[in-house]
Design an enzyme around this catalytic site. Structure first.
Site: not given
Length: 356
Positions: A75, A87, A157, A244, A265-267, A51
């Site tokens: 996940k 990540k 996704t 988002a 879809a946001a984590n 990110r």
């Protein structure tokens, strides 16, 4: 009582499963400041996107990467892939700071981990960036098809989120269909845009919001029937789809949401675990984000093992079955869907002997 602060304290606050490794990366020449967090390698190498974001502080960046990497462990476990959770975050504005020199420096840091962490795309990075990173490390997936990769993961996704939403709709209204439902999509980037197209094709009415006005205008041109709103979280919709950034579901928003189903879809959608309890008390079904949005992970995991794209898409479609099973288990046990999803993932994690 736990009072430890800093990296170790934050890791423990997430769960009893602490992070294995956190790496701080800095390169003066390119201006790179990055953090790589490896939460678990119990099921395989830790995979997670990079990110690139202008965090308000290094502390905020650390908080995000710890939460995101923890989420990737669950996940991958819930998705049934043999990968761990990791990540990375690059601190800065990608619009002004992103250069090939900076991406190359980042790739060299990834390389020093010797394959314990495999990077992919996320907010602020794309397939072109991953192609550059791939010139300097083999530990990258999600590259463009021209570079031998599987391309952008936004469609798969979104496909997974769509089928997760179908499972949620079946639980709430008795039919796995979007026909006649109003869906509020928050965030109309690559994934949100793909999801909107799928929802409209299935008969849904869609309203949308985004902090990026250009993105909203693009959606309006592509799909004139989509209503643009200043907010959808508290709008009179059947389904709220946060697509988002994370932390959008707070104690306050949980009390004002009108939707009966939350799936996006946001984590890390829940600001705190207590938010789910508030949703449950109001009769709102939440489809856990790390199960719903696993389609992109399945795609890049398939790229690593050179899997057939048709088989990968079939696996993504099966997110519907996984979400239905989790919702059913939650109802049968009298627990939240988040707790049920955690149990689902932890059964896999607990079956693997710890080596660290």
């Amino acid at each position: 009582m736990h009072t430890e602060t800093g990296v170790f304290g934050r890791s423990q606050e997430l769960s009893s499963r602490r992070h294995e490794q956190v790496v701080f990366c800095e390169d003066d020449k390119s201006g790179l400041k990055a953090i790589i967090a490896i939460h678990s390698t119990a099921l395989g190498p830790a995979l997670g996107g990079t990110r690139f974001y202008p965090y308000a502080s290094e502390s905020a960046a650390l908080e995000d990467v710890l939460r995101l990497s923890w989420g990737m462990t669950y996940k991958a476990a819930a998705a049934g892939v043999n990968l761990g959770g990791g990540k990375a975050v690059i601190i800065g504005d990608p619009a002004t700071m992103k250069t090939e020199e900076l991406l190359a420096a980042y790739a060299r840091f990834v390389n020093t981990l010797g394959g314990r962490y495999i990077t992919a795309g996320d907010v602020g990075t794309n397939t072109d960036d991953l192609d550059v990173i791939g010139k300097h490390t083999a530990f990258v997936t999600g590259r463009s098809t021209a570079a031998g990769g599987s391309g952008d993961s936004a469609r798969l996704t979104a496909l997974g989120v769509f089928h997760a939403m179908r499972a949620g709709a079946e639980s709430v209204w008795g039919a796995p269909s979007m026909a006649g439902r109003t869906v509020g999509v928050e965030g109309v980037g690559k994934v949100g845009g793909e999801l909107i197209a799928m929802l409209l094709a299935d008969g849904a009415e869609v309203c949308a919001t985004d902090v990026n006005d250009a993105a909203l205008q693009r959606i309006s041109r592509q799909h004139p029937s989509v209503r643009l709103l200043s907010t959808v979280a508290t709008a009179p919709v059947d389904i709220y789809a946060p697509c988002a950034l994370g932390g959008i579901l707070t104690a306050t928003t949980a009390e004002t949401i009108e939707a009966k189903l939350v799936c996006g879809a946001a984590n890390n959608q829940l600001a705190t675990p207590e938010v789910e309890r508030s949703l449950n008390e109001r009769g709102i079904t939440w489809v856990p984000d790390f199960v719903a949005n696993a389609g992109g992970l399945m795609q890049v995991a398939g790229e690593l093992r050179a899997a057939d794209p048709v088989a990968i898409e079939s696996d993504v479609t099966a997110i519907y079955d996984r979400c239905r099973d989790i919702i059913t288990a939650a109802q049968a046990s009298g627990i939240g869907t988040g707790a049920a999803a955690n149990r689902f993932a932890e059964r896999r994690l607990d079956a693997i002997p710890r080596t660290i």
